[in-house]
Scaffold this motif. Structure first.
Motif, PDB file in Angstrom:
ATOM      1  N   SER A 165       0.960  -1.386  -0.005  1.00  0.00           N
ATOM      2  CA  SER A 165       0.297  -0.058  -0.111  1.00  0.00           C
ATOM      3  C   SER A 165       1.021   1.398   0.460  1.00  0.00           C
ATOM      4  CB  SER A 165      -0.495   0.222   1.339  1.00  0.00           C
ATOM      5  OG  SER A 165      -2.202  -1.110   1.240  1.00  0.00           O
ATOM      6  N   LEU A 166       1.846   1.255   0.744  1.00  0.00           N
ATOM      7  CA  LEU A 166       2.823   2.848   0.688  1.00  0.00           C
ATOM      8  C   LEU A 166       3.258   2.826  -0.578  1.00  0.00           C
ATOM      9  CD1 LEU A 166       5.190   1.882   3.810  1.00  0.00           C
ATOM     10  CD2 LEU A 166       3.500   3.983   3.522  1.00  0.00           C
ATOM     11  N   ARG A 167       4.292   1.640  -1.256  1.00  0.00           N
ATOM     12  CA  ARG A 167       3.901   1.432  -2.802  1.00  0.00           C
ATOM     13  C   ARG A 167       2.996   2.170  -3.923  1.00  0.00           C
ATOM     14  NH1 ARG A 167       8.746  -0.457  -4.589  1.00  0.00           N
ATOM     15  NH2 ARG A 167       8.745  -2.271  -2.813  1.00  0.00           N
ATOM     16  N   GLU A 168       2.031   2.029  -3.373  1.00  0.00           N
ATOM     17  CA  GLU A 168       0.936   2.310  -3.821  1.00  0.00           C
ATOM     18  C   GLU A 168       0.790   4.221  -3.777  1.00  0.00           C
ATOM     19  OE1 GLU A 168      -0.367   0.693  -7.120  1.00  0.00           O
ATOM     20  OE2 GLU A 168       0.991  -0.654  -6.734  1.00  0.00           O
ATOM     21  N   ALA A 169       0.652   4.287  -3.546  1.00  0.00           N
ATOM     22  CA  ALA A 169       0.456   5.555  -2.280  1.00  0.00           C
ATOM     23  C   ALA A 169       1.829   6.674  -3.161  1.00  0.00           C
ATOM     24  CB  ALA A 169       0.606   5.278  -0.802  1.00  0.00           C
ATOM     25  N   TYR A 170       3.157   5.370  -3.422  1.00  0.00           N
ATOM     26  CA  TYR A 170       4.234   6.704  -3.622  1.00  0.00           C
ATOM     27  C   TYR A 170       3.820   6.582  -5.017  1.00  0.00           C
ATOM     28  CZ  TYR A 170       8.644   6.852  -6.413  1.00  0.00           C
ATOM     29  OH  TYR A 170       9.714   7.099  -7.476  1.00  0.00           O
ATOM     30  N   HIS A 171       3.817   5.422  -6.370  1.00  0.00           N
ATOM     31  CA  HIS A 171       3.367   5.842  -7.719  1.00  0.00           C
ATOM     32  C   HIS A 171       1.828   6.772  -7.957  1.00  0.00           C
ATOM     33  CE1 HIS A 171       6.230   3.435  -8.171  1.00  0.00           C
ATOM     34  NE2 HIS A 171       5.993   1.838  -7.792  1.00  0.00           N
ATOM     35  N   LYS A 172       1.017   6.246  -7.133  1.00  0.00           N
ATOM     36  CA  LYS A 172      -0.252   7.189  -6.971  1.00  0.00           C
ATOM     37  C   LYS A 172       0.005   8.395  -6.999  1.00  0.00           C
ATOM     38  CE  LYS A 172      -3.507   3.159  -8.128  1.00  0.00           C
ATOM     39  NZ  LYS A 172      -2.912   3.509  -9.261  1.00  0.00           N
ATOM     40  N   GLU A 173       0.981   8.910  -6.260  1.00  0.00           N
ATOM     41  CA  GLU A 173       1.425  10.086  -5.460  1.00  0.00           C
ATOM     42  C   GLU A 173      -0.294  11.020  -4.950  1.00  0.00           C
ATOM     43  OE1 GLU A 173       1.136  13.345  -8.638  1.00  0.00           O
ATOM     44  OE2 GLU A 173       3.220  12.880  -8.915  1.00  0.00           O
ATOM     45  N   LEU A 174      -0.733   9.402  -3.385  1.00  0.00           N
ATOM     46  CA  LEU A 174      -1.161   9.878  -2.200  1.00  0.00           C
ATOM     47  C   LEU A 174      -0.602  10.178  -0.914  1.00  0.00           C
ATOM     48  CD1 LEU A 174      -3.759   6.787  -3.401  1.00  0.00           C
ATOM     49  CD2 LEU A 174      -3.856   9.449  -3.858  1.00  0.00           C
ATOM     50  N   VAL A 175      -1.157  10.071   0.048  1.00  0.00           N
ATOM     51  CA  VAL A 175      -0.281  10.428   1.035  1.00  0.00           C
ATOM     52  C   VAL A 175      -0.072   8.488   1.877  1.00  0.00           C
ATOM     53  CG1 VAL A 175      -1.506  12.638   2.019  1.00  0.00           C
ATOM     54  CG2 VAL A 175      -2.681  10.368   2.174  1.00  0.00           C
ATOM     55  N   PRO A 176       1.045   8.668   2.576  1.00  0.00           N
ATOM     56  CA  PRO A 176       0.768   7.247   2.972  1.00  0.00           C
ATOM     57  C   PRO A 176      -1.197   6.860   3.924  1.00  0.00           C
ATOM     58  CG  PRO A 176       2.561   8.592   3.434  1.00  0.00           C
ATOM     59  CD  PRO A 176       1.791   9.465   3.250  1.00  0.00           C
ATOM     60  N   GLY A 177      -1.378   5.474   3.445  1.00  0.00           N
ATOM     61  CA  GLY A 177      -2.256   4.859   4.520  1.00  0.00           C
ATOM     62  C   GLY A 177      -4.329   5.439   3.130  1.00  0.00           C
ATOM     63  N   HIS A 178      -3.611   6.189   2.496  1.00  0.00           N
ATOM     64  CA  HIS A 178      -5.000   6.452   2.055  1.00  0.00           C
ATOM     65  C   HIS A 178      -5.501   5.302   1.369  1.00  0.00           C
ATOM     66  CE1 HIS A 178      -7.962   8.202  -1.240  1.00  0.00           C
ATOM     67  NE2 HIS A 178      -7.403   8.906  -0.624  1.00  0.00           N
ATOM     68  N   ILE A 179      -6.425   4.986   1.571  1.00  0.00           N
ATOM     69  CA  ILE A 179      -7.834   3.644   1.439  1.00  0.00           C
ATOM     70  C   ILE A 179      -7.805   3.684  -0.399  1.00  0.00           C
ATOM     71  CG2 ILE A 179      -9.630   4.601   0.894  1.00  0.00           C
ATOM     72  CD1 ILE A 179     -10.985   2.327   2.683  1.00  0.00           C
ATOM     73  N   SER A 180      -7.879   4.310  -0.998  1.00  0.00           N
ATOM     74  CA  SER A 180      -7.641   3.949  -2.232  1.00  0.00           C
ATOM     75  C   SER A 180      -6.037   3.172  -2.713  1.00  0.00           C
ATOM     76  CB  SER A 180      -7.386   5.080  -3.519  1.00  0.00           C
ATOM     77  OG  SER A 180      -8.718   5.721  -3.331  1.00  0.00           O
ATOM     78  N   ALA A 181      -4.704   3.834  -2.069  1.00  0.00           N
ATOM     79  CA  ALA A 181      -3.682   2.821  -2.697  1.00  0.00           C
ATOM     80  C   ALA A 181      -3.582   1.444  -1.923  1.00  0.00           C
ATOM     81  CB  ALA A 181      -2.620   4.221  -1.348  1.00  0.00           C
ATOM     82  N   THR A 182      -4.475   1.281  -0.805  1.00  0.00           N
ATOM     83  CA  THR A 182      -4.618  -0.063  -0.237  1.00  0.00           C
ATOM     84  C   THR A 182      -5.736  -1.576  -1.412  1.00  0.00           C
ATOM     85  OG1 THR A 182      -4.535   0.269   1.813  1.00  0.00           O
ATOM     86  CG2 THR A 182      -4.985  -1.553   1.003  1.00  0.00           C
ATOM     87  N   ASP A 183      -6.553  -0.010  -2.060  1.00  0.00           N
ATOM     88  CA  ASP A 183      -7.362  -1.108  -3.340  1.00  0.00           C
ATOM     89  C   ASP A 183      -6.358  -1.135  -4.471  1.00  0.00           C
ATOM     90  OD1 ASP A 183      -9.540  -1.119  -1.667  1.00  0.00           O
ATOM     91  OD2 ASP A 183     -10.249   1.006  -2.162  1.00  0.00           O
ATOM     92  N   ALA A 184      -5.515  -0.617  -4.579  1.00  0.00           N
ATOM     93  CA  ALA A 184      -4.774  -0.399  -6.044  1.00  0.00           C
ATOM     94  C   ALA A 184      -3.766  -1.810  -5.665  1.00  0.00           C
ATOM     95  CB  ALA A 184      -3.500   0.555  -5.908  1.00  0.00           C
ATOM     96  N   ALA A 185      -2.935  -1.566  -3.914  1.00  0.00           N
ATOM     97  CA  ALA A 185      -2.392  -2.444  -3.830  1.00  0.00           C
ATOM     98  C   ALA A 185      -2.829  -4.077  -4.334  1.00  0.00           C
ATOM     99  CB  ALA A 185      -1.736  -3.047  -2.821  1.00  0.00           C
ATOM    100  N   ALA A 186      -3.671  -3.909  -3.386  1.00  0.00           N
ATOM    101  CA  ALA A 186      -5.297  -5.957  -3.199  1.00  0.00           C
ATOM    102  C   ALA A 186      -5.106  -6.106  -4.952  1.00  0.00           C
ATOM    103  CB  ALA A 186      -6.325  -5.261  -2.875  1.00  0.00           C
TER     104      ALA A 186
END
Length: 371
Positions: free
Chosen positions: A253-274
Motif C-alpha cells: 500500500s505504501l508503494r502504491e501511495a508513492y506511485h499514485k501520489e497519495l498520502v501514506p495510508g490512503h484507502i485508494s492505495a490499499t485498493d490498488a495494492a489489492a
C-alpha cells in the motif's frame, strides 16, 4: 573504475535492475524518508525477521499457551508428546514455532529446543542424510522441544518422524502442516507418532489485524505513523485476517501511495495494492470456483514439489485427459490463480502465493463439512 568499461557498465546496470526488482528505487526511498519511514525496514523479509526476533509482538497468543502447557508437562513428567499445528500457508505456523522457542528461552534457558525444516530432512550428506545428523543431535538433548516446519514437504515424513521420535525418551514435538497435506498424511502420522492434540490456526479477528498493522507500522515508521481506521478495516477485509496477506498489503500500500501520489495510508492505495496482488474480491472468487478447478488446485498443493507441478503429473494423478487439464490450467492462469514457470521445454504450475491460503482454507472447510 573506468566508466567506459563494458563489463563494469553491465555490472552496475544489473545491480540497479536487481534493486528495482526488489523495490528499492531511489526516489521511492526518498519519498519514504520524507514521510517518516525507514526505507531499510520497509521490506517483507525485514518485517518477518522482526516478528520472529520479537515473539511477544505476535498478536495472537492463544495457540502458544496450548503448546506451553504440553512443554511444561513433558519437562516435569518426562513424557513424549506430539502436537501437529495445521493451517493455510501464511497463517502464522512458522511464526508460532519461533514464538514458542523464543518464549521458552525466556521462561527457562535450560530447556533444550531445536527448529528443523522438514524439506531438509531428506538432504544427502557424506554420512547419509541430514535426518541422521539431526537425530544424533536431538539424542544428546535433555527432554527437547523439537519444532519441525512444513512437514508436508518431506516425502519421507513417516520415516523422518519415526527416527526423530525414537531418538529421545521424553520431549515435545511440534509439527506444522497445511490442511491439504495434513489430509494426505495424517493417517500414517498417527500410526508412527499419535498426536496428543491438534492445533488448528485461525485467521485474525479485525481487532487482531489492527493490532498487527500497528506493530508493523511502529517498526517501519520513525514518526509513530498510524493507519486511518477505515484503511485498517479494508486491509482486514482484503486479507481475510491471514497474517501473510496483512503484511503484504501493509507494505505494498505504501508503494502504491508513492506511485499514485497519495498520502501514506490512503484507502485508494490499499485498493490498488489489492488489485496488483490479485486480492480484490479474492475470497469470493475462490468460493465460486467449480469443483473441477478446485480439484486441480488441490492436487497441485498436495504434491510436495518446490518447483511446482507439471501438467502430465496432473493427468496421471487425476485420471483426466491432457486437453481437460490444459484447459483448466490455462483458465486458472488467466484469472491469476496459478503461475507458470518454464524450465527448458517443461512447464511447472504452482498456486499463486496470495491465492494459496484462500484455496487451502476452502479445502479445510469442505473437509470439516464432509467429516
Amino acid at each position: 573504475m573506468d566508466p567506459t568499461n563494458g563489463d563494469e557498465k553491465k555490472k552496475r546496470f544489473q545491480e540497479a535492475f536487481e534493486r528495482g526488482r526488489d523495490g528499492h528505487v531511489g526516489s521511492y526511498n526518498v519519498w519514504l524518508e520524507n514521510h517518516g519511514f525507514d526505507p531499510s525496514r520497509v521490506d517483507r523479509d525485514k518485517v518477518t525477521e522482526f516478528f520472529r526476533e520479537n515473539p511477544t509482538k505476535s498478536v495472537n497468543q492463544d495457540d502458544v499457551t496450548d503448546i506451553a502447557e504440553y512443554a511444561g508437562f513433558v519437562t516435569t513428567r518426562q513424557d513424549l508428546h506430539h502436537i501437529p499445528v495445521i493451517g493455510p500457508s501464511g497463517i502464522g505456523k512458522t511464526q508460532l514455532l519461533h514464538t514458542v522457542i523464543g518464549l521458552l528461552s525466556e521462561v527457562d534457558d535450560d530447556i533444550d529446543t531445536k527448529l528443523l525444516e522438514a524439506n531438509r530432512l531428506g538432504k544427502k550428506t557424506e554420512d547419509g542424510f541430514l535426518l541422521d545428523e539431526y537425530s544424533r543431535q536431538i539424542a544428546e538433548l535433555t527432554t527437547p522441544i523439537v519444532c519441525i516446519d512444513d512437514c508436508g514437504l518431506d516425502k519421507r515424513i513417516r520415516t523422518s518422524l519415526r527416527e526423530l521420535r525414537d531418538a529421545v525418551d521424553a520431549g515435545l514435538f511440534v509439527t506444522t502442516w497445511t490442511p491439504e497435506r495434513w489430509g494426505v498424511n495424517q493417517d500414517q502420522v498417527r500410526d508412527v507418532f499419535s498426536p496428543a492434540k491438534e492445533v488448528h490456526l485461525r485467521s485474525f479477528t479485525q481487532s487482531e489485524t489492527k493490532g498487527t498493522l500497528r506493530v508493523i507500522y511502529d517498526y517501519i515508521s520513525q514518526d509513530n505513523f498510524a493507519l486511518p481506521s477505515k484503511t485498517e478495516e479494508r486491509i482486514h477485509e482484503l486479507s481475510d485476517g491471514i497474517p501473510r496477506l496483512i503484511h503484504l498489503l501493509a507494505l505494498e500500500s505504501l508503494r502504491e501511495a508513492y506511485h499514485k501520489e497519495l498520502v501514506p495510508g490512503h484507502i485508494s492505495a490499499t485498493d490498488a495494492a489489492a488489485d496488483r496482488l490479485n486480492l480484490s474480491n479474492a475470497s469470493a472468487r475462490v468460493q465460486d470456483l467449480s469443483e473441477a478447478r478446485l480439484t486441480v488446485l488441490k492436487q497441485i498443493l498436495q504434491l510436495p514439489d518446490e518447483r511446482g507441478v507439471q501438467p502430465g503429473t496432473l493427468v496421471d494423478e487425476l485420471h483426466r485427459d491432457k486437453s481437460t487439464i490444459s484447459y483448466h490450467l490455462r483458465e486458472l492462469n488467466e484469472i491469476g490463480f496459478v503461475e507458470r514457470d518454464r524450465k527448458g521445454r517443461r512447464a511447472f504450475y504452482r498456486v499463486t502465493e496470495t491465492i494459496e491460503p484462500l484455496v487451502q482454507r476452502r479445502i479445510s472447510q469442505e473437509a470439516e463439512y464432509n467429516a
